[in-house]
Design a protein around this motif. Structure first.
Motif: not given
Length: 342
Positions: A21-25, A31-36, A49-52
């Motif tokens: 989450a820090h790196h993706a700002q 971040a959790s939802r993006a990876l779900s 961006r989060v997944r990459e």
């Protein structure tokens, strides 16, 4: 420790969701939802961006912890007679790929087509809180599907079917007809069948379709020309030898599984006959080996990959609260050298 490379020190500490989450700002919850599996309410660019970044940083979701929160193990159980059977191995490969693409792992168990062994294996799976089961070893009289239904565990039968249960199979009755029609067109009237296990729908329906086609053509098969067997190459050899020892041996044999056809090739050879020239032969499933044998094998093709992936689709539909329908895939006759010399 101070001289240790940064990359090595990084590997000591697992990358956390907060790091991603820090790196993706973005916020940790974003971040959790993006990876779900269902990143609803988040822009596609943010999800990408989060997944990459998660992939670059080496972040891995804690599936076990997620399971505790959601009540899901993210595991699908698969029951097969034995993975040495190339048909079941091929189906399992596609099940595993489809499950992985949907974010699920698989747990496979060999049941050896034995009710007691199946009971132990199924209990072990259920103790792991699996989300659903693909059953590849169903028989008439089998209770596994009934028990799963009673427990409310989603399940689907693959390759074999039972009346009243969700399944993904090939139209095996039609497959038997295709084999019979081909031999009749070639002028074969005295034929034999290596029928497999008649408690399994694959053996029963392939044999029934074949026999009824010959009956309709005026050439009913006497019972000695239909030999039941296990689904294995040694069983094919034994059954084929029994057919070739008949006073009037068949001019062609239909084996309801390619592995049975391999055994039948040995029986035809041992009888002093030539496969494809003296005795025609048809297998079933069209495994990769069928086209590469010294005498390429005519076989009825089943789409094993589709069966596996569609069975996972049926489970995923149930997870979403849907009521999927059974699937009956069309068979296809693939003619090769074992039936081209009549």
């Amino acid at each position: 420790m101070k001289d240790e490379p940064i990359a090595q020190r990084a590997r000591v500490r697992p990358v956390t969701l907060a790091t991603v989450a820090h790196h993706a700002q973005v916020h940790v919850s974003t971040a959790s939802r993006a990876l779900s599996d269902n990143p609803a309410g988040i822009g596609a660019d943010t999800v990408r961006r989060v997944r990459e970044l998660a992939a670059v940083l080496g972040y891995r979701r804690d599936v076990g912890a997620a399971g505790l929160r959601t009540g899901s193990s993210r595991l699908i159980g698969v029951l097969v007679p034995r993975l040495t059977d190339l048909v079941l191995a091929s189906i399992y490969e596609s099940i595993d790929a489809a499950a992985g693409a949907a974010g699920y792992g698989t747990v496979v168990a060999n049941t050896l087509d034995d009710p007691d062994h199946r009971r132990v294996r199924l209990d072990a799976m259920l103790s792991r809180r699996i989300d659903g089961v693909v059953i590849g070893d169903s028989h008439i009289g089998d209770t596994a599907a009934h028990e799963l239904r009673a427990r409310g565990v989603p399940y689907v039968l693959v390759m074999r079917k039972l009346e009243g249960h969700l399944s993904v199979t090939t139209d095996d009755y039609r497959g038997g007809q295709l084999a019979a029609e081909h031999l009749l067109e070639l002028g074969h009237h005295r034929v034999g069948v290596i029928a497999g296990d008649q408690l399994a729908s694959t053996g029963r329906e392939r044999t029934l379709g074949f026999r009824r086609a010959f009956e309709s053509a005026g050439y009913p098969l006497p019972d000695p020309y239909v030999v039941e067997s296990a689904f294995s190459t040694p069983s094919g050899l034994l059954a084929g030898s029994e057919l070739m020892r008949l006073p009037d041996p068949p001019t062609a044999i239909f084996a309801v599984h390619d592995l049975l056809a391999l055994g039948a090739m040995g029986a035809i050879r041992d009888a002093g006959k030539r496969v494809g020239e003296d005795v025609g032969l048809i297998g079933y499933n069209d495994l990769d080996l069928a086209a590469t044998l010294p005498v390429p094998l005519t076989s009825v093709r089943s789409d094993l990959g589709a069966m596996g992936s569609l069975s996972v689709d049926a489970l995923l539909g149930q997870f979403r609260g849907e009521t999927p329908s059974s699937v009956l895939l069309p068979p296809e006759l693939v003619v090769r050298a074992t039936t081209q010399h009549r």
